[in-house]
Enzyme design. Structure first.
Site, short mmCIF file in Angstrom:
data_model
loop_
_atom_site.label_atom_id
_atom_site.label_comp_id
_atom_site.label_asym_id
_atom_site.label_seq_id
_atom_site.Cartn_x
_atom_site.Cartn_y
_atom_site.Cartn_z
N GLU A 39 16.94 7.53 -13.02
CA GLU A 39 16.23 7.67 -14.28
C GLU A 39 14.98 6.78 -14.26
O GLU A 39 15.03 5.63 -13.82
CB GLU A 39 17.15 7.25 -15.42
CG GLU A 39 16.50 7.30 -16.81
CD GLU A 39 17.42 6.78 -17.90
OE1 GLU A 39 17.20 7.14 -19.06
OE2 GLU A 39 18.35 6.00 -17.59
N LYS A 110 15.82 14.40 -22.01
CA LYS A 110 17.06 13.70 -22.38
C LYS A 110 17.43 13.96 -23.83
O LYS A 110 16.63 13.73 -24.74
CB LYS A 110 16.87 12.20 -22.14
CG LYS A 110 18.13 11.36 -22.34
CD LYS A 110 17.81 9.91 -22.00
CE LYS A 110 19.02 9.00 -22.14
NZ LYS A 110 18.66 7.59 -21.83
N CYS A 144 21.60 9.68 -17.91
CA CYS A 144 22.20 8.42 -18.32
C CYS A 144 23.16 8.52 -19.51
O CYS A 144 24.32 8.91 -19.34
CB CYS A 144 21.08 7.41 -18.60
SG CYS A 144 21.62 5.68 -18.45
#
Length: 258
Positions: A39, A110, A144
């Site tokens: 990331e 995300k 994540c």
């Protein structure tokens, strides 16, 4: 399908140095169909992106990093993936997971922004579930904090492997290890977790980059606190045979995910 996961020590806000490292590690890695970076691998996990995010081109939405990733993809005849902080023409910031092939490009923004670290104060969440088809394998893209939300990554029979790119700190490493295994088991899929090592202004990261199969077994794992490339072959025939023999996905509850 051969995949290489790059566990890197990301130099804070130094895109040039991080690019040089990525190119060196890819050049030294085993030849693969897919190379995956962590990331925000060009900058580190910047929750305040105003001074580090790349500005996307107003016409195409592409960034300098996209152009360079495409060049590397063509050079190695492989896909290159990883997330980058970008600023769109409308002024919004996205934590964008880019999946770049020699011929094309897709991306996932995300969805679950890390409120504990105030990521939600500066970034706009994505609203698109993204599955990329590459050389016969279907990859679900995740970033994540998405790992903590199993409903969002529920396998609807539409993917074979899920990729989690992360900056997941050492203090919560046990959670990372446990949830990656859970996602592999419950979704009957390969899980590719790519984390970083080293330090940023807030946290220390000790890695945990790993490939697991649908049984939750580790196929390859990086050493803690070391930069390393992990290369693994994904045996798709074995995955399909397991799903046919033990049809967990077919027995799932029928409900709609929004």
């Amino acid at each position: 399908m051969r995949v290489s996961l790059l566990q890197t020590d990301i130099r804070w806000s130094d895109t040039s140095a991080n690019w040089q490292k990525a190119e060196r590690l890819i050049s030294q890695a085993e030849a693969s169909d897919l190379y995956i970076l962590p990331e925000m691998w060009t900058t580190g996990f910047a929750t305040e992106p105003e001074n580090v995010a790349e500005r996307a081109d107003d016409d195409t939405g592409f960034t300098e990093t996209f152009d360079r990733m495409r060049s590397i993809a063509r050079k190695y005849n492989a896909a290159i993936a990883g997330s980058v902080a970008i600023k769109l023409a409308d002024g919004s910031f996205r934590n964008r997971f880019m999946f770049v092939t020699p011929e094309g490009y897709d991306y996932y923004d995300k969805r679950h922004l890390f409120t504990y670290g105030h990521e939600d104060k500066h970034y706009t969440a994505g609203d698109r579930r993204v599955i990329v088809h590459w050389r016969g394998v279907r990859f679900l893209l995740q970033v994540c904090y998405d790992l903590r939300f199993p409903v969002y990554s529920r396998n609807r029979g539409d993917y074979d492997a899920v990729i989690y790119v992360a900056n997941w700190p050492e203090g919560r490493r046990r959670v990372w290890d446990a949830l990656l295994c859970a996602r592999a088991l419950e979704n009957q899929c390969f899980v590719l977790g790519v984390n970083r090592v080293g330090d940023d202004p807030q946290c220390h990261y000790n890695g945990g980059t790993v490939v697991m199969d649908a049984y939750g077994r580790i196929l390859g794992m990086a050493k803690d606190n070391e930069e390393q490339v992990v290369t693994v072959k994904l045996d798709m025939n074995r995955l399909y045979a397991f799903r046919e023999k033990f049809p967990v996905l077919a027995d799932g509850d029928a409900y709609k995910l929004v």
